[in-house]
Design a protein around this motif. Sequence first.
Motif, PDB file in Angstrom:
ATOM      1  N   LYS A 290       1.020  -1.690   0.300  1.00 22.93           N
ATOM      2  CA  LYS A 290       0.103  -0.005   0.048  1.00 22.93           C
ATOM      3  C   LYS A 290       0.677   1.467   0.233  1.00 22.93           C
ATOM      4  CE  LYS A 290      -3.742   2.227   2.407  1.00 22.93           C
ATOM      5  NZ  LYS A 290      -4.789   2.399   3.585  1.00 22.93           N
ATOM      6  N   ALA A 291       1.918   1.131   0.653  1.00 26.64           N
ATOM      7  CA  ALA A 291       3.012   2.112   0.106  1.00 26.64           C
ATOM      8  C   ALA A 291       3.205   2.853  -0.837  1.00 26.64           C
ATOM      9  CB  ALA A 291       4.103   1.690   1.641  1.00 26.64           C
ATOM     10  N   VAL A 296       2.433   9.736  -3.191  1.00 29.41           N
ATOM     11  CA  VAL A 296       2.174  11.043  -3.729  1.00 29.41           C
ATOM     12  C   VAL A 296       2.422  10.952  -5.541  1.00 29.41           C
ATOM     13  CG1 VAL A 296       1.858  11.712  -1.596  1.00 29.41           C
ATOM     14  CG2 VAL A 296       4.299  12.389  -3.167  1.00 29.41           C
ATOM     15  N   SER A 297       3.948  10.569  -5.396  1.00 26.35           N
ATOM     16  CA  SER A 297       4.800  10.994  -6.530  1.00 26.35           C
ATOM     17  C   SER A 297       4.842   8.870  -7.307  1.00 26.35           C
ATOM     18  CB  SER A 297       4.851  11.851  -7.211  1.00 26.35           C
ATOM     19  OG  SER A 297       6.491  10.869  -6.557  1.00 26.35           O
ATOM     20  N   GLU A 298       5.138   8.697  -8.881  1.00 29.39           N
ATOM     21  CA  GLU A 298       6.060   8.531  -9.005  1.00 29.39           C
ATOM     22  C   GLU A 298       7.133   7.208  -8.291  1.00 29.39           C
ATOM     23  OE1 GLU A 298       7.087   5.955 -13.304  1.00 29.39           O
ATOM     24  OE2 GLU A 298       5.927   7.700 -13.485  1.00 29.39           O
ATOM     25  N   GLU A 299       8.262   8.765  -8.848  1.00 30.90           N
ATOM     26  CA  GLU A 299       9.090   8.356  -7.862  1.00 30.90           C
ATOM     27  C   GLU A 299       9.302   8.082  -6.328  1.00 30.90           C
ATOM     28  OE1 GLU A 299      13.815  10.960  -7.358  1.00 30.90           O
ATOM     29  OE2 GLU A 299      11.428  12.251  -7.789  1.00 30.90           O
ATOM     30  N   SER A 331       2.510   2.237 -13.111  1.00 31.60           N
ATOM     31  CA  SER A 331       2.463   3.425 -12.410  1.00 31.60           C
ATOM     32  C   SER A 331       1.871   4.534 -13.394  1.00 31.60           C
ATOM     33  CB  SER A 331       4.239   3.839 -12.149  1.00 31.60           C
ATOM     34  OG  SER A 331       4.247   3.804 -14.079  1.00 31.60           O
ATOM     35  N   GLU A 332       1.196   4.616 -14.278  1.00 30.01           N
ATOM     36  CA  GLU A 332       0.406   5.374 -15.154  1.00 30.01           C
ATOM     37  C   GLU A 332      -0.394   6.721 -14.269  1.00 30.01           C
ATOM     38  OE1 GLU A 332      -1.153   7.443 -18.151  1.00 30.01           O
ATOM     39  OE2 GLU A 332       0.382   6.231 -18.423  1.00 30.01           O
ATOM     40  N   PRO A 337      -3.982  14.217 -11.608  1.00 34.59           N
ATOM     41  CA  PRO A 337      -4.791  14.233 -10.048  1.00 34.59           C
ATOM     42  C   PRO A 337      -5.158  13.472 -10.002  1.00 34.59           C
ATOM     43  CG  PRO A 337      -5.341  15.906 -12.108  1.00 34.59           C
ATOM     44  CD  PRO A 337      -4.124  14.833 -11.928  1.00 34.59           C
ATOM     45  N   GLU A 338      -6.042  13.843  -7.910  1.00 34.29           N
ATOM     46  CA  GLU A 338      -6.792  12.674  -7.163  1.00 34.29           C
ATOM     47  C   GLU A 338      -8.065  12.294  -8.173  1.00 34.29           C
ATOM     48  OE1 GLU A 338      -7.272  10.439  -4.277  1.00 34.29           O
ATOM     49  OE2 GLU A 338      -5.248  11.289  -4.932  1.00 34.29           O
TER      50      GLU A 338
END
Length: 413
Positions: A290-291, A296-299, A331-332, A337-338
């Motif tokens: 889950k982490a 918050v980002s792909e990186e 990772s698309e 945005p959310e």
Amino acid sequence: MANRKAREKDDIDRMLEGIDFHGMTAAEITGQNGLLKQLTGRILEKMLQAEMDEHLGYDKNSNTGDNSGDSRNGYSEKTVMTGDNRKVELEIPRDREGTFNPVAVPKYEKHVPLFNDQIISMYAFGMTCRDIQSHLKQVYGVEVSPELITRVTDSVMEDVKDWQSRPLEKAYPILYLDALRINSRQNGKTQNKALYVALAVNYEGKKEVLGLWLAENEGAKFWMGVLTELKNRGIEDILIACMDGLTGFPDAVKAVFPNTRVQLCIVHMIRNSTKFVSYKDLKEVCADLKAVYSAVSEEAGRDELEHFNEKWKSKYPMIYKSWDFHWADLSEFFKYPEEIRKAIYTTNAIESLNFQLRKVTRNKSTFPNDDAIFKVMYLAIRNASKKWTMPIRDWGAAMNQFAIVFGERVPLF
């Protein structure tokens, strides 16, 4: 509308003027041989007579019919089961040439169409032929044969064919693609087949099943055929396609819709990843995954995946290898945005539909043929879609983000 209802009420009142309801008991009105049964029979006979007038081109006892060729030829008696669950004796008008085919009470049919709707409704909720027979016998005291049930439900196949070939909209923002396993008889043997389901979200934010397909196995080649058919039915553009991690699946999508972006289903990945995880480790492994997908980002998500590998590579090395291999299509959703992430994060929309489809197959370990599968699934989808009256959650915000990300590909309204 109000004037029409008032006229209809007046017509009904005039029909009932000659009946004295004073002192009538409930049984005399609604009983098996009560007034309602008599009225139902008379109304059906009036409808049949009107149909005969239309068929012959002139009213009963009219001189217009003299020497016109075909003419009335008395009546035949017939007992039918009506929509209000009553047996009614009818006089069916005949013509001399035998070409009269009534609609109100079809030839060779012992149940008027409203009764047929009840059979179709029970069939739609997954009841077997035996269940339907037992229910009709217990509740209505009516014996129906498996052949009758098959004949009634077969009438749905025309609707299925029309639905499967209907024109589609030019563009959809989201398309979910999935398959579920189902057993069907073929050449006397039971075969486990893949039922392919394509569920779209249209630009109004509402779900729409685009079609169903059957094949012996789930494969990227067959999916390419499905996507080609969808294109031939009018679809020109799909923004994002959400699917499981079947090998070659993303390539099949891009071969037909090269501008479509692919998002693999996170839920499918988690299920596959934890399939062989020890129960005592399951909660912790799921938390660590889950982490990864809630970063918050792909990186940041990639960093969490590397941390996962360092922690679990000695016990579960295949989990990291799978996520690493599929990372480009997994990772698309990080790019959006959310509001859009919520819509494409998982294939929950189609998983929910599949749950509804599986509900109607619980009593059917094996379908007698492929048509039986299509009939039941089409009816189940028709029932489920009645509830799809509202857009998916936060759709307005998602649309604004689609317009920013995809520009002119998002149609103006």
